[in-house]
Design an enzyme around this catalytic site. Structure first.
Site, mmCIF file in Angstrom:
data_model
loop_
_atom_site.group_PDB
_atom_site.id
_atom_site.type_symbol
_atom_site.label_atom_id
_atom_site.label_comp_id
_atom_site.label_asym_id
_atom_site.label_seq_id
_atom_site.Cartn_x
_atom_site.Cartn_y
_atom_site.Cartn_z
ATOM 1 N N ARG A 11 0.870 -1.178 0.000
ATOM 2 C CA ARG A 11 0.000 0.000 0.000
ATOM 3 C C ARG A 11 0.907 1.228 0.000
ATOM 4 N NH1 ARG A 11 -3.053 -0.928 5.351
ATOM 5 N NH2 ARG A 11 -3.893 1.126 4.924
ATOM 6 N N SER A 13 0.683 3.962 1.905
ATOM 7 C CA SER A 13 0.756 4.775 3.124
ATOM 8 C C SER A 13 2.197 4.760 3.642
ATOM 9 C CB SER A 13 -0.179 4.205 4.203
ATOM 10 O OG SER A 13 0.351 3.001 4.726
ATOM 11 N N LYS A 81 -1.792 -8.303 11.316
ATOM 12 C CA LYS A 81 -3.127 -8.248 11.913
ATOM 13 C C LYS A 81 -4.202 -7.850 10.904
ATOM 14 C CE LYS A 81 -2.564 -3.617 13.998
ATOM 15 N NZ LYS A 81 -3.567 -2.756 13.414
ATOM 16 N N ASP A 82 -3.788 -7.285 9.743
ATOM 17 C CA ASP A 82 -4.755 -6.918 8.699
ATOM 18 C C ASP A 82 -5.065 -8.069 7.742
ATOM 19 O OD1 ASP A 82 -4.754 -4.316 9.639
ATOM 20 O OD2 ASP A 82 -3.244 -3.617 8.209
ATOM 21 N N SER A 125 -11.358 0.256 15.573
ATOM 22 C CA SER A 125 -11.281 -1.180 15.854
ATOM 23 C C SER A 125 -12.381 -1.611 16.819
ATOM 24 C CB SER A 125 -9.898 -1.481 16.455
ATOM 25 O OG SER A 125 -9.944 -2.595 17.318
ATOM 26 N N ARG A 127 -12.399 -4.330 18.507
ATOM 27 C CA ARG A 127 -11.740 -4.882 19.701
ATOM 28 C C ARG A 127 -11.372 -3.764 20.690
ATOM 29 N NH1 ARG A 127 -6.504 -4.708 21.013
ATOM 30 N NH2 ARG A 127 -6.063 -3.871 18.953
ATOM 31 N N ARG A 128 -10.735 -2.718 20.179
ATOM 32 C CA ARG A 128 -10.340 -1.611 21.075
ATOM 33 C C ARG A 128 -11.562 -0.930 21.661
ATOM 34 N NH1 ARG A 128 -5.908 0.332 16.682
ATOM 35 N NH2 ARG A 128 -4.180 -1.003 17.355
ATOM 36 N N ARG A 145 -10.914 6.351 11.190
ATOM 37 C CA ARG A 145 -10.425 5.558 10.072
ATOM 38 C C ARG A 145 -9.260 6.253 9.387
ATOM 39 N NH1 ARG A 145 -13.469 2.930 6.857
ATOM 40 N NH2 ARG A 145 -11.450 2.523 5.899
ATOM 41 N N THR A 150 -3.193 9.959 8.928
ATOM 42 C CA THR A 150 -4.541 10.547 8.862
ATOM 43 C C THR A 150 -5.196 10.525 10.236
ATOM 44 O OG1 THR A 150 -4.741 9.609 6.641
ATOM 45 C CG2 THR A 150 -6.761 10.401 7.638
ATOM 46 N N ARG A 151 -5.054 9.407 10.936
ATOM 47 C CA ARG A 151 -5.696 9.276 12.253
ATOM 48 C C ARG A 151 -5.077 10.228 13.276
ATOM 49 N NH1 ARG A 151 -5.108 3.523 13.885
ATOM 50 N NH2 ARG A 151 -3.846 3.166 12.033
ATOM 51 N N CYS A 236 -16.059 -13.517 10.178
ATOM 52 C CA CYS A 236 -16.681 -12.203 10.394
ATOM 53 C C CYS A 236 -15.820 -11.427 11.383
ATOM 54 C CB CYS A 236 -18.109 -12.358 10.912
ATOM 55 S SG CYS A 236 -18.305 -12.087 12.673
#
Length: 308
Positions: A11, A13, A81-82, A125, A127-128, A145, A150-151, A236
């Site tokens: 990617r 980024s 993790k992605d 996330s 989970r977070r 996101r 960006t975040r 999922c």
């Protein structure tokens, strides 16, 4: 050595490029020729929808998978993790690099008083979000996101009290600010802090080259974590945390796993330590235990909620 140039897909980024350059340097040091090819992913382009609403697991990896299958790139480098637990047919995991920091951190604005009262925390996330609300039920969690840069910018531009990041990502591109706290109570995402290289299963030249970058301890720990994830979620997204660690002294693996409801009100946890000879089924056994103790019902609820 053959003259083939290994084309590294990534990617575009800053963090993704850092990861690709890291792999490139390691391959160059071994005497291989490489080039980096940056590809934009849908996950980077569609920034106004939470990831789980896009109905895709692996939105960040999909574009690179297609580029690899089409022969435009030879390998792809991802934050592990992605990466979905099931890889597309024809693509295989070829190396897991030595793991970095596994922790989540809270980046805040210098004042932590809100932890005692009410506050607003940003994260994209599930989970977070769930783990934060479990610990701080009076807080509000908003969706955040985009790539790391960006975040960080969105956190500056909004009146939120803080945002949760993976420490490894910020450390890799020197973005970790002074105002942060380690969230050592938060169980990380499966394979957090690890980078994985994937390649085509039939490309023996590339597989041979890349396999030399593999770190066995990280490979085993992430395998345990991803096995736990795969058995629990069945394709999922859900608020799942998992961390496996190896003790050299004891020659054992310790696993901590967690499944939460999206609102954080329900929490199912497990912790187990096994002899090194028993690692292959550790993630599987822990997931089964959670499913048998209320996890199956909780997963059904989560799936129904996310479908709405």
């Amino acid at each position: 050595m053959a003259e083939k140039t290994i084309r590294i897909g990534t990617r575009d980024s800053e963090l993704a490029l850092w990861q690709a350059h890291t792999v490139q340097k390691k391959l160059n040091d071994l005497g291989y020729k490489t080039e980096i090819i940056a590809v934009k992913s849908e996950g980077d382009i569609i920034l106004d929808k939470p990831l789980y609403e896009l109905g895709i697991t692996g939105i960040f990896t999909k574009t690179l998978d297609i580029a690899m299958i089409n022969g435009q790139v030879d390998i792809a480098v991802h934050s592990m993790k992605d990466v979905p637990t099931a890889l597309p047919i024809g693509i295989v995991q070829s190396a897991v690099l030595e793991r970095a920091n596994t922790l989540d951190i809270l980046v805040h604005k210098g004042n932590l008083d809100f932890l005692e009262t009410s506050g607003t925390i940003a994260t994209g996330s599930l989970r977070r979000q769930a783990m934060w609300l479990n610990k701080y039920p009076n807080h509000t969690v908003v969706d955040l996101r985009g790539n790391v840069n960006t975040r960080m910018q969105k956190l500056k531009d909004n009146d939120w009290n803080g945002a949760v990041f993976a420490a490894a990502g910020l450390e890799r591109i020197n973005l970790k600010p002074t105002d942060f706290i380690d969230l050592d109570w938060m169980i990380p995402a499966p394979a957090q802090g690890a980078m994985v290289v994937v390649a085509m299963a039939n490309d023996s030249f590339v597989l041979d080259a890349v396999s030399q970058l593999n770190d066995v301890e990280t490979e085993v720990c992430t395998h345990i974590e991803r096995q736990f994830l795969k058995i629990l979620e069945g394709g999922c997204t859900a608020p799942i945390g998992a961390l496996a660690t190896y003790s050299e002294v004891e020659d054992t693996f310790t696993f901590k796993g967690i499944l939460l409801s999206i609102d954080g009100k329900q929490k199912l946890e497990i912790e187990k330590t096994v002899d090194v000879s028993e690692w292959k089924k550790l993630g599987f056994n822990c997931a089964k235990e959670i499913l048998d103790n209320g996890g199956a019902e909780l997963m059904a609820t989560i799936k129904a909620t996310l479908k709405k």
